[in-house]
Design a protein around this motif. Sequence first.
Motif, PDB file in Angstrom:
ATOM      1  N   ASP A   1       0.726  -1.181   0.036  1.00  0.00           N
ATOM      2  CA  ASP A   1      -0.120   0.007   0.046  1.00  0.00           C
ATOM      3  C   ASP A   1       0.842   1.171  -0.009  1.00  0.00           C
TER       4      ASP A   1
ATOM      5  N   ALA B   1      -7.926   6.973   9.449  1.00  0.00           N
ATOM      6  CA  ALA B   1      -6.612   6.349   8.922  1.00  0.00           C
ATOM      7  C   ALA B   1      -5.858   6.104  10.525  1.00  0.00           C
TER       8      ALA B   1
ATOM      9  N   ARG C   1      -9.393   6.015  -0.730  1.00  0.00           N
ATOM     10  CA  ARG C   1      -8.300   5.306  -1.859  1.00  0.00           C
ATOM     11  C   ARG C   1      -7.731   6.586  -2.492  1.00  0.00           C
TER      12      ARG C   1
ATOM     13  N   PHE D   1      -4.973   7.590   0.193  1.00  0.00           N
ATOM     14  CA  PHE D   1      -4.112   6.553   0.741  1.00  0.00           C
ATOM     15  C   PHE D   1      -3.866   5.417  -0.075  1.00  0.00           C
TER      16      PHE D   1
ATOM     17  N   THR E   1      -5.328   2.997  -1.323  1.00  0.00           N
ATOM     18  CA  THR E   1      -6.015   1.562  -0.925  1.00  0.00           C
ATOM     19  C   THR E   1      -7.326   1.511  -0.329  1.00  0.00           C
TER      20      THR E   1
ATOM     21  N   TYR F   1      -5.792  -1.089   4.340  1.00  0.00           N
ATOM     22  CA  TYR F   1      -5.052  -0.190   4.941  1.00  0.00           C
ATOM     23  C   TYR F   1      -4.823  -0.904   6.490  1.00  0.00           C
TER      24      TYR F   1
ATOM     25  N   ARG G   1      -1.192  -2.393   8.353  1.00  0.00           N
ATOM     26  CA  ARG G   1      -0.958  -1.804   9.513  1.00  0.00           C
ATOM     27  C   ARG G   1      -0.588  -3.235  10.505  1.00  0.00           C
TER      28      ARG G   1
END
Length: 266
Positions: A27, A165, A197, A200, A202, A207, A211
């Motif tokens: 990503d 996010a 999207r 970021f 994606t 996302y 992580r």
Amino acid sequence: MISPAEDGVERIEARFQGNGFSPHRHDTYAIGLTMNGVQTFSYRGEQRASLPGQVIVIHPDEVHDGGAGTEEGLRYRMLYVAPEQISDVLSGVGRPGLPFVPSPVISDNRFRTELAEALTDIDRELGTLKRDCLIADLADCLWGHSDHQGPSGTALSWPDLKRCAEFLKENCTDSVRMEQLEGLAQMDRFTLSRQFRAVFGTSPHRYLVMRRLGRAKAELGAGAPLVEAAVASGFADQSHMTRHFKRAFGMTPGQWRHLSAASATQ
């Protein structure tokens, strides 16, 4: 060789012969230089090749592989930068969304120079000033080679998207529902997914998975057994983590740990 991760930027050097990586996607933007040999890779339905000195640009969430195109093997250096950092720079100058670069292989002296400086001494940290200047320069270069097609329709809701996010980062080991993100962003899930999207690169779900993979890499780097790293990172079990790990990085967690350990001893 893998450099220390620095707030959204990671750098590596790799050497191999034959096929290097199986098809995978991540990503981040992957921006790199072929140092020696010929680098071949499949990207957006075509076979590509990069020669020494050419810049490679892989857009977030695009499936690709990698290998050496000749018997002499291949050496390359790659920089991975979080797409929101590029979006942040460009939005500040009235260019919303992520720039998409149609050609993944570029011959550009300025782009190559900026990238080469960042990829020198990758065993040392860039530092905040150099990193921030680098991101600004890379954003400008990406925009210059992009198709300039930003998001259409309603303007991006930056504060709400960033809030989502951050929530995904902080709760990556938990089960997150779309309703929670809708409440944070105050928009419906379809608008949220499109705008997320655009910033970021994606989907919110991917996302979250990335992580978790970042947490898994930290656990593995600290010496945790694979099964413990998987559970601590929010995956159902070791096989669940391994499947996502290979899709994202083109190698298994065990292979990544071996590569990371080898880099630490150099």
